[in-house]
Design a protein around this motif. Sequence first.
Motif, PDB file in Angstrom:
ATOM      1  N   VAL A   1      -0.465  -6.151   6.097  1.00 45.42           N
ATOM      2  CA  VAL A   1      -0.680  -5.830   4.683  1.00 45.42           C
ATOM      3  C   VAL A   1       0.445  -6.415   3.814  1.00 45.42           C
ATOM      4  O   VAL A   1       0.193  -7.100   2.811  1.00 45.42           O
ATOM      5  CB  VAL A   1      -0.745  -4.291   4.530  1.00 45.42           C
ATOM      6  CG1 VAL A   1      -0.930  -3.901   3.081  1.00 45.42           C
ATOM      7  CG2 VAL A   1      -1.866  -3.723   5.399  1.00 45.42           C
ATOM      8  N   ALA A   2       1.689  -6.173   4.210  1.00 43.09           N
ATOM      9  CA  ALA A   2       2.823  -6.649   3.407  1.00 43.09           C
ATOM     10  C   ALA A   2       2.932  -8.175   3.464  1.00 43.09           C
ATOM     11  O   ALA A   2       3.138  -8.836   2.432  1.00 43.09           O
ATOM     12  CB  ALA A   2       4.124  -6.020   3.915  1.00 43.09           C
TER      13      ALA A   2
ATOM     14  N   THR B   1       5.011 -16.449  17.657  1.00 41.17           N
ATOM     15  CA  THR B   1       6.036 -15.515  17.172  1.00 41.17           C
ATOM     16  C   THR B   1       7.393 -16.221  17.099  1.00 41.17           C
ATOM     17  O   THR B   1       7.631 -17.197  17.820  1.00 41.17           O
ATOM     18  CB  THR B   1       6.139 -14.273  18.093  1.00 41.17           C
ATOM     19  OG1 THR B   1       7.164 -13.399  17.605  1.00 41.17           O
ATOM     20  CG2 THR B   1       6.474 -14.642  19.531  1.00 41.17           C
TER      21      THR B   1
ATOM     22  N   THR C   1      10.304  -8.066  14.903  1.00 42.14           N
ATOM     23  CA  THR C   1      11.140  -9.039  15.623  1.00 42.14           C
ATOM     24  C   THR C   1      12.227  -9.598  14.706  1.00 42.14           C
ATOM     25  O   THR C   1      13.373  -9.790  15.119  1.00 42.14           O
ATOM     26  CB  THR C   1      10.250 -10.189  16.152  1.00 42.14           C
ATOM     27  OG1 THR C   1       9.326  -9.632  17.083  1.00 42.14           O
ATOM     28  CG2 THR C   1      11.061 -11.266  16.825  1.00 42.14           C
TER      29      THR C   1
ATOM     30  N   ARG D   1      -7.486  -0.331   8.109  1.00 42.16           N
ATOM     31  CA  ARG D   1      -6.253  -1.129   8.026  1.00 42.16           C
ATOM     32  C   ARG D   1      -6.514  -2.614   8.263  1.00 42.16           C
ATOM     33  O   ARG D   1      -6.013  -3.469   7.543  1.00 42.16           O
ATOM     34  CB  ARG D   1      -5.273  -0.609   9.079  1.00 42.16           C
ATOM     35  CG  ARG D   1      -3.838  -0.733   8.688  1.00 42.16           C
ATOM     36  CD  ARG D   1      -2.989   0.357   9.292  1.00 42.16           C
ATOM     37  NE  ARG D   1      -3.000   0.401  10.729  1.00 42.16           N
ATOM     38  CZ  ARG D   1      -1.914   0.262  11.486  1.00 42.16           C
ATOM     39  NH1 ARG D   1      -0.758   0.006  10.927  1.00 42.16           N
ATOM     40  NH2 ARG D   1      -1.981   0.382  12.773  1.00 42.16           N
TER      41      ARG D   1
ATOM     42  N   GLU E   1       1.738 -15.147  12.950  1.00 43.90           N
ATOM     43  CA  GLU E   1       1.205 -13.836  13.372  1.00 43.90           C
ATOM     44  C   GLU E   1       1.032 -13.829  14.882  1.00 43.90           C
ATOM     45  O   GLU E   1       0.414 -14.725  15.446  1.00 43.90           O
ATOM     46  CB  GLU E   1      -0.131 -13.578  12.657  1.00 43.90           C
ATOM     47  CG  GLU E   1      -0.992 -12.481  13.252  1.00 43.90           C
ATOM     48  CD  GLU E   1      -0.363 -11.076  13.251  1.00 43.90           C
ATOM     49  OE1 GLU E   1       0.159 -10.640  12.220  1.00 43.90           O
ATOM     50  OE2 GLU E   1      -0.400 -10.427  14.341  1.00 43.90           O
TER      51      GLU E   1
ATOM     52  N   ASP F   1       6.534  -1.925   6.697  1.00 42.29           N
ATOM     53  CA  ASP F   1       7.051  -1.041   7.743  1.00 42.29           C
ATOM     54  C   ASP F   1       8.299  -1.603   8.407  1.00 42.29           C
ATOM     55  O   ASP F   1       9.107  -0.847   8.951  1.00 42.29           O
ATOM     56  CB  ASP F   1       5.983  -0.815   8.823  1.00 42.29           C
ATOM     57  CG  ASP F   1       4.960   0.237   8.416  1.00 42.29           C
ATOM     58  OD1 ASP F   1       5.011   0.717   7.266  1.00 42.29           O
ATOM     59  OD2 ASP F   1       4.103   0.574   9.257  1.00 42.29           O
TER      60      ASP F   1
ATOM     61  N   TYR G   1      -4.815   2.825  19.588  1.00 46.76           N
ATOM     62  CA  TYR G   1      -3.529   2.625  18.918  1.00 46.76           C
ATOM     63  C   TYR G   1      -2.681   3.838  19.251  1.00 46.76           C
ATOM     64  O   TYR G   1      -3.150   4.977  19.140  1.00 46.76           O
ATOM     65  CB  TYR G   1      -3.725   2.508  17.397  1.00 46.76           C
ATOM     66  CG  TYR G   1      -2.413   2.609  16.663  1.00 46.76           C
ATOM     67  CD1 TYR G   1      -1.648   1.477  16.444  1.00 46.76           C
ATOM     68  CD2 TYR G   1      -1.921   3.840  16.238  1.00 46.76           C
ATOM     69  CE1 TYR G   1      -0.411   1.572  15.804  1.00 46.76           C
ATOM     70  CE2 TYR G   1      -0.695   3.938  15.609  1.00 46.76           C
ATOM     71  CZ  TYR G   1       0.046   2.807  15.392  1.00 46.76           C
ATOM     72  OH  TYR G   1       1.257   2.906  14.779  1.00 46.76           O
TER      73      TYR G   1
ATOM     74  N   SER H   1       0.606   1.741   3.380  1.00 49.28           N
ATOM     75  CA  SER H   1      -0.080   0.507   2.999  1.00 49.28           C
ATOM     76  C   SER H   1       0.123   0.217   1.507  1.00 49.28           C
ATOM     77  O   SER H   1       0.295  -0.925   1.097  1.00 49.28           O
ATOM     78  CB  SER H   1      -1.563   0.588   3.351  1.00 49.28           C
ATOM     79  OG  SER H   1      -2.080   1.828   2.952  1.00 49.28           O
TER      80      SER H   1
END
Length: 397
Positions: free
Chosen positions: A12-13, A126, A161, A104, A32, A288, A266, A300
Amino acid sequence: MGKKVLISGAGVAGATAAYWLARAGFEVTVVERASGARSSGSPVDVKGPAVDVVEKMGVMARLREVDSPTDRMTFVDANGRRLAGIPLRAFSGAAGAREVEVARADLASILVDAGRDTVEYRWGDTITDLVHDDAGVDVTFAAAPPSRFDAVIGADGLHSTVRHLTFGPEGSFIRHTGMYVATMPIDEPTGDDTEVLIYNTPGRAVAVHPNRGHAIAAFIFRRAEVPGYDYRDLDQHKRVLAEAFPDTGWLLPNLLDRLRHTDDLYFDSISRMRLPRWSEGRVGLVGDAAAAVSLFGDGSTLAIAGGYRLAEELSGSPSQVAAALRRYETRHRPLVRSKQQAFRVARALLLPATRPGIALRNAVARVTPVLAGLSSEGGRRARGSAAGTGRAADRMG
Ligand SMILES: Cc1cc2nc3c(=O)[nH]c(=O)nc-3n(C[C@H](O)[C@H](O)[C@H](O)COP(=O)(O)OP(=O)(O)OC[C@H]3O[C@@H](n4cnc5c(N)ncnc54)[C@H](O)[C@@H]3O)c2cc1C
């Protein structure tokens, strides 16, 4: 050529910051870790300041298509009898009817789509290392070749990370709050599309959210830190949940049976972040990764508002990255702090620790205006009663 910004995390961010930075002329890459779409995930809110941001991004019509508005949270007993309820409008933010509640993953993918033509998204990769100096950040990836950027933004969630590489292991910043949460799709209609049902036993709650005919179950429970906890170990999560919910009331036998067979679970500790600062030179954090409020805050909404503010500050002074990141933190941190403070009251109301606490919560739930103190906007309206809510919360546990 525009300044180069790397964002870790297409959540989201990350997707919000990427959209606005690209619009301001930055050359934006998002890396991602996930290679494809995630399961739909828990319904989350787009409230208050986030509503203006998504409207300006032109995605409100799409969000409305997947909106799953609920207007009641109802507490039930072991036989499913309704004991008390809260009209959820009491929790509405300043944007009122313009607010939406969406899964989400739907929210993240709609935000990603908004920037797809202007942002480079790299899936299934990553960051593995970061070295920053006064003029830029050298980044190494697991898959892509190394590259240098003018700024790096960690939008990679609670277990970030970028935060680890910049500030050290998460154990120094993440505090387990004594609770865990798990969610799992049921993917069946629950009967009433507008009502969230919650069954409490001391220190435990099972909730079913209708989610537009594809219901989602949530298990929330109090528990000291699981020894050797690994947020990626599905078998461990199932074991912990089976121990935590020995009960047989309400829908639990059916839900626990589904839990044993699901691959789509989750599970995480409900944690709070206490980071002394959100940036180090040209590396910044948002969402987050910077300040998780978990399911008890407006995570969110804060992620969208934070992504937008960060982009706004960087756009204002693209050549002074470190100063812009500090200004973003100065503006955004007070909003996050106010949500983190609502945590104690929310925990007591959703997860009373004792049977008398559950009975008291149900009694309080019948006095709805008091509960408006949970949302900051509601809290302003009900400032006089908020202190009383805090005292009641203390008695509930
Ligand atoms: C069960 C539950 C219920 C919730 N309910 C609500 C609610 O009702 N209302 C509300 O406002 N908020 C709610 N939240 C909180 C909300 O979901 C989060 O605060 C919000 O999603 C944070 O957005 P984010 O972009 O910071 O992180 P995320 O949405 O978690 O996105 C992080 C992204 O980074 C990626 N990533 C992680 N590590 C790496 C890496 N090393 N490299 C690259 N990518 C990586 C992840 O795959 C993910 O795509 C809830 C949270 C939970 C867990």
